[in-house]
Write an enzyme that holds these catalytic residues in place. Structure first.
Site, short mmCIF file in Angstrom:
data_model
loop_
_atom_site.label_atom_id
_atom_site.label_comp_id
_atom_site.label_asym_id
_atom_site.label_seq_id
_atom_site.Cartn_x
_atom_site.Cartn_y
_atom_site.Cartn_z
CD GLU A 30 -0.93 0.65 3.68
OE1 GLU A 30 -1.43 1.76 3.48
OE2 GLU A 30 -0.97 0.06 4.77
CE LYS A 165 -3.21 1.73 11.83
NZ LYS A 165 -3.18 1.00 10.57
#
Ligand code: PSU
Ligand code: MN
Length: 310
Positions: A30, A165
Site C-alpha cells: 500500500e 493497530k
C-alpha cells in the site's frame, strides 16, 4: 488469459503485467503507509527496502497508488519518492475516494481497502502491510469503523499484517471480522498480535505454521467461490517488539489529545501514529518499519506457495 485477469483501467508496468499473466508470485504493497503512516525520509527508505526484500525472496513487489487519476499497480521508485515527499499533501484514498481521485486526475495514496481493490483488479492475491484499520475505540458513539474491514469482507486477497493497530478496539475488530467471514490466521501464534507487541492475549481463529498452510486456505476459500479476504496475523519479531507499558501509555495520551483537538475521521489514524512515535522518542516508528519488513518477507513466501497451485 492475461487480459482477463487485469482490468483495462489499471496502469501496470509491462514486466509486472507479464508476471501476473505467467502466474508468478506477486506481492502488493500500500501507499498510505508511505504518505500518511511514516515521516519523510523513513517512509521512502522503508517502501524501497520492502520492495527489495520481496525481490530477494523470489517474488515481485507491486506498490499501489492512484497516479494522476490512473489506478496504478507497480509504482516506479520515482513515483514512490514523489508520494513520500508529498506526504499528507496527497489524498488518502479509501474505496469512497477512488472516483474523486480518478475523475479529478489526482494523485492518491491507497489504504489497505483501496490497495486490495486495485491489486485484485490487477490479478494479485497477496498483500503485505503494517497493521489494518479496524474498529476505533469509542466506535459505539463515533461509528468509526475502518473501511478496511468492509473490504476484507468482500475482496479476495490474503492480507499479511502485524495485527490491527493497537490504537483500536481489538475485541470489536475481531467481532466485525467474524461477522464479515474473514478468517484470522495467526502465523506461528495462537494470539492476535498487537502491532507494536507480539500478543494481545486475544485468540486468533486458527494458528498456521507454514506459508503452504496459508496458501491452502486461499485455494480452498476462493476455489469454492467464497469471495473475500483472509487476514494473516504475523507478530513483530521479538527483538523489535515494544514493552507493552511504554506503548500503551503513549497510545492513551495520544487518544486523549486527539479528543481534545477534535481530530476524527480519516485524520485519526495518521495523527495517532505520528503522535505515538513522538511520545516514544521514535521507538514506535522503528518497530513499525521492522514489522512491515517482516510482513513483506512472509507475504512473498505465501505468494510463492500460492503460485504453486492447490
Ligand atoms: N498500517 C500502518 N501504517 C498505516 C496504515 C496501516 O502500519 O499508515 C494505514 C493503512 O493504509 C490503513 C489505514 O488502511 O492506515 C487505516 O486508516 P483508517 O483507520 O482511517 O481506515
Ligand atoms: Mn475511520
Amino acid at each position: 488469459m492475461t487480459q482477463s485477469l487485469i482490468h483495462p483501467m489499471i496502469s501496470m508496468p509491462k514486466a509486472l503485467h507479464e508476471a501476473v499473466g505467467d502466474g508468478a508470485p506477486v506481492v502488493a504493497l500500500e501507499s498510505t503507509i508511505i504518505s500518511h503512516g511514516m515521516p519523510y525520509p523513513q517512509n521512502i527508505e522503508t517502501a524501497l527496502s520492502v520492495e527489495a526484500l520481496i525481490r530477494k525472496q523470489g517474488a515481485v513487489p507491486a506498490t499501489v497508488a492512484v497516479m494522476g487519476g490512473r489506478p496504478t499497480v507497480g509504482l516506479t521508485s520515482a513515483e514512490i519518492e514523489h508520494l513520500g515527499k508529498k506526504g499528507q499533501g496527497v489524498i488518502k484514498v479509501s474505496r469512497r475516494d477512488l472516483p474523486r481521485c480518478m475523475a479529478g486526475g489526482l494523485d492518491g495514496a491507497t489504504t489497505v481497502a483501496s490497495t486490495m481493490i486495485l491489486a485484485a483488479k490487477a490479478g494479485v492475491a497477496v498483500f503485505a502491510t503494517g497493521g489494518i484499520g479496524g474498529v476505533h475505540r469509542g466506535a459505539e458513539t463515533s461509528f468509526d469503523v475502518s473501511a478496511d474491514l468492509e473490504e476484507l469482507g468482500r475482496t479476495s486477497m490474503a492480507v499479511v499484517c502485524a495485527g490491527a493497530k493497537a490504537i483500536l478496539d481489538l475485541p470489536k475488530t475481531l467481532e466485525v471480522l467474524e461477522t464479515k467471514g474473514v478468517p484470522v490466521l495467526g502465523y506461528q501464534t495462537d494470539d492476535l498480535p498487537g502491532f507494536y507487541t507480539r500478543s494481545t492475549g486475544l485468540p486468533v481463529d486458527q494458528r498456521l505454521d507454514t506459508p503452504a498452510d496459508i496458501a491452502a486456505q486461499m485455494h480452498a476459500k476462493w476455489g469454492f467461490g467464497l469471495s473475500g479476504g483472509l487476514l494473516v496475523a504475523n507478530p513483530v519479531p521479538d527483538a523489535f517488539a515494544m514493552p507493552a507499558d511504554a506503548i500503551n501509555s503513549a497510545i492513551e495520551q495520544a487518544l486523549r489529545e486527539m479528543e481534545t483537538q477534535g481530530i476524527a475521521g480519516k485524520q485519526a489514524t495518521p495523527f495517532l501514529l505520528a503522535r505515538v512515535s513522538e511520545l516514544t522518542g521514535g521507538d514506535s516508528l522503528t518497530t513499525n518499519i521492522r514489522l512491515v519488513e517482516n510482513n513483506a518477507r512472509l507475504a512473498a513466501e505465501i505468494a510463492i506457495a500460492y503460485a504453486k497451485g492447490a
